[in-house]
Motif scaffolding. Sequence first.
Motif, PDB file in Angstrom:
ATOM      1  N   SER A   1      33.525  35.471  23.157  1.00  0.00           N
ATOM      2  CA  SER A   1      34.048  34.280  22.463  1.00  0.00           C
ATOM      3  C   SER A   1      34.371  34.681  21.025  1.00  0.00           C
ATOM      4  O   SER A   1      34.437  33.840  20.140  1.00  0.00           O
ATOM      5  CB  SER A   1      33.036  33.138  22.502  1.00  0.00           C
ATOM      6  OG  SER A   1      31.846  33.500  21.839  1.00  0.00           O
TER       7      SER A   1
ATOM      8  N   ARG B   1      35.603  27.599   9.224  1.00  0.00           N
ATOM      9  CA  ARG B   1      36.618  27.736  10.266  1.00  0.00           C
ATOM     10  C   ARG B   1      37.631  28.806   9.890  1.00  0.00           C
ATOM     11  O   ARG B   1      38.156  29.515  10.744  1.00  0.00           O
ATOM     12  CB  ARG B   1      37.315  26.400  10.479  1.00  0.00           C
ATOM     13  CG  ARG B   1      36.431  25.333  11.106  1.00  0.00           C
ATOM     14  CD  ARG B   1      37.204  24.076  11.430  1.00  0.00           C
ATOM     15  NE  ARG B   1      36.372  23.075  12.062  1.00  0.00           N
ATOM     16  CZ  ARG B   1      36.821  21.911  12.539  1.00  0.00           C
ATOM     17  NH1 ARG B   1      38.110  21.624  12.433  1.00  0.00           N
ATOM     18  NH2 ARG B   1      35.995  21.057  13.111  1.00  0.00           N
ATOM     19  N   ARG B   2      37.888  28.908   8.604  1.00  0.00           N
ATOM     20  CA  ARG B   2      38.837  29.913   8.124  1.00  0.00           C
ATOM     21  C   ARG B   2      38.337  31.319   8.453  1.00  0.00           C
ATOM     22  O   ARG B   2      39.122  32.174   8.887  1.00  0.00           O
ATOM     23  CB  ARG B   2      39.029  29.755   6.611  1.00  0.00           C
ATOM     24  CG  ARG B   2      40.021  30.746   6.004  1.00  0.00           C
ATOM     25  CD  ARG B   2      40.078  30.579   4.481  1.00  0.00           C
ATOM     26  NE  ARG B   2      40.989  31.519   3.877  1.00  0.00           N
ATOM     27  CZ  ARG B   2      42.289  31.313   3.725  1.00  0.00           C
ATOM     28  NH1 ARG B   2      42.819  30.178   4.144  1.00  0.00           N
ATOM     29  NH2 ARG B   2      43.058  32.217   3.169  1.00  0.00           N
TER      30      ARG B   2
ATOM     31  N   CYS C   1      38.751  31.860  12.247  1.00  0.00           N
ATOM     32  CA  CYS C   1      40.167  32.022  12.589  1.00  0.00           C
ATOM     33  C   CYS C   1      40.695  33.378  12.143  1.00  0.00           C
ATOM     34  O   CYS C   1      41.490  34.016  12.834  1.00  0.00           O
ATOM     35  CB  CYS C   1      40.998  30.901  11.972  1.00  0.00           C
ATOM     36  SG  CYS C   1      40.741  29.285  12.727  1.00  0.00           S
TER      37      CYS C   1
ATOM     38  N   SER D   1      30.419  28.602  12.882  1.00  0.00           N
ATOM     39  CA  SER D   1      31.294  27.471  12.581  1.00  0.00           C
ATOM     40  C   SER D   1      31.386  26.544  13.787  1.00  0.00           C
ATOM     41  O   SER D   1      31.101  26.936  14.917  1.00  0.00           O
ATOM     42  CB  SER D   1      32.689  27.962  12.192  1.00  0.00           C
ATOM     43  OG  SER D   1      33.345  28.507  13.333  1.00  0.00           O
ATOM     44  N   VAL D   2      31.827  25.320  13.546  1.00  0.00           N
ATOM     45  CA  VAL D   2      32.018  24.357  14.628  1.00  0.00           C
ATOM     46  C   VAL D   2      33.017  24.909  15.654  1.00  0.00           C
ATOM     47  O   VAL D   2      32.850  24.743  16.870  1.00  0.00           O
ATOM     48  CB  VAL D   2      32.511  23.001  14.075  1.00  0.00           C
ATOM     49  CG1 VAL D   2      32.858  22.053  15.212  1.00  0.00           C
ATOM     50  CG2 VAL D   2      31.456  22.384  13.172  1.00  0.00           C
ATOM     51  N   SER D   3      34.041  25.594  15.160  1.00  0.00           N
ATOM     52  CA  SER D   3      35.064  26.151  16.053  1.00  0.00           C
ATOM     53  C   SER D   3      34.473  27.199  16.988  1.00  0.00           C
ATOM     54  O   SER D   3      34.779  27.218  18.192  1.00  0.00           O
ATOM     55  CB  SER D   3      36.193  26.777  15.225  1.00  0.00           C
ATOM     56  OG  SER D   3      36.803  25.831  14.382  1.00  0.00           O
ATOM     57  N   LEU D   4      33.623  28.060  16.456  1.00  0.00           N
ATOM     58  CA  LEU D   4      33.002  29.101  17.267  1.00  0.00           C
ATOM     59  C   LEU D   4      32.062  28.494  18.302  1.00  0.00           C
ATOM     60  O   LEU D   4      32.072  28.885  19.477  1.00  0.00           O
ATOM     61  CB  LEU D   4      32.246  30.084  16.374  1.00  0.00           C
ATOM     62  CG  LEU D   4      31.381  31.140  17.083  1.00  0.00           C
ATOM     63  CD1 LEU D   4      32.187  31.902  18.116  1.00  0.00           C
ATOM     64  CD2 LEU D   4      30.761  32.087  16.061  1.00  0.00           C
TER      65      LEU D   4
ATOM     66  N   ALA E   1      32.152  25.489  19.584  1.00  0.00           N
ATOM     67  CA  ALA E   1      32.959  24.784  20.585  1.00  0.00           C
ATOM     68  C   ALA E   1      33.610  25.767  21.557  1.00  0.00           C
ATOM     69  O   ALA E   1      33.653  25.525  22.774  1.00  0.00           O
ATOM     70  CB  ALA E   1      34.027  23.944  19.897  1.00  0.00           C
ATOM     71  N   PHE E   2      34.107  26.885  21.033  1.00  0.00           N
ATOM     72  CA  PHE E   2      34.758  27.892  21.870  1.00  0.00           C
ATOM     73  C   PHE E   2      33.744  28.530  22.814  1.00  0.00           C
ATOM     74  O   PHE E   2      34.004  28.696  24.014  1.00  0.00           O
ATOM     75  CB  PHE E   2      35.418  28.944  20.985  1.00  0.00           C
ATOM     76  CG  PHE E   2      36.242  29.953  21.736  1.00  0.00           C
ATOM     77  CD1 PHE E   2      36.959  29.603  22.869  1.00  0.00           C
ATOM     78  CD2 PHE E   2      36.314  31.269  21.285  1.00  0.00           C
ATOM     79  CE1 PHE E   2      37.719  30.536  23.554  1.00  0.00           C
ATOM     80  CE2 PHE E   2      37.075  32.205  21.966  1.00  0.00           C
ATOM     81  CZ  PHE E   2      37.773  31.837  23.102  1.00  0.00           C
TER      82      PHE E   2
END
Length: 232
Positions: free
Chosen positions: A109, A138-139, A142, A201-204, A206-207
């Motif tokens: 991930s 998030r930056r 990404c 991060s929230v993105s990580l 969630a992924f």
Amino acid sequence: MMTSINIPDMMQIVKEHGLVPVPVDINVETTAPTLDDIKAAATSKAKVLIVSYLYGIVYPVEEIAGFCEERGILLVEDAAESYYGNDYNGSPRAVMTLFSFGSIKRYTSFGGALAFVRDSKIYEKMASVHTSFKVQTRREFCKKLVRSFGVGILLNSTKANYILRRLSHLFNFDHKEFGVRNLRGFAPANDFLEKFNKQPSVSLVAFLYDRLKKFDPASFKATNKKISVPPL
């Protein structure tokens, strides 16, 4: 104590916490340490034994766990390369089992990990320390995604790989080292632990959650199937 074959960064993490890594030899046929070698390495100061499952080869640890329990040594499973689905979470006799989902792992991930901690006191202490860390932005996540995809394309495209190798000869740098350095998540020596000491991060999160939820055993097995070459 740690099984002897590992990445240098694991040794560095131990040292950064004021501990002394003691290598334990392994059997090259099984990739597992023998109980005799563990006993020989275990001094009165031994506190933890980390067994690493190299190349995803998981071996029985019941005998090792029995010795650790007798000596009051915490058994930790380094299963960074051994995620086989959500039905496997390690040996119940290990104090914790650690799985990694970094960029170079088979089921990635592009970051993140799972820790199955079976001692409530250790878990509470880990959770307390973890919540004190800064949250990865998030930056940052990404940026890692873009870098990983870019390096992946360079290493897996014949034309792009040819261009990279030509540039490496022209500017005198190791193209393989360049690829590994940009795919792996390890930090330079001057801020070694600082890079790791972050909440995802929230993105990580969630992924990673999505990846775990959609895990397909058949697809995973097919992806990791080895090619069997008949003898000449």
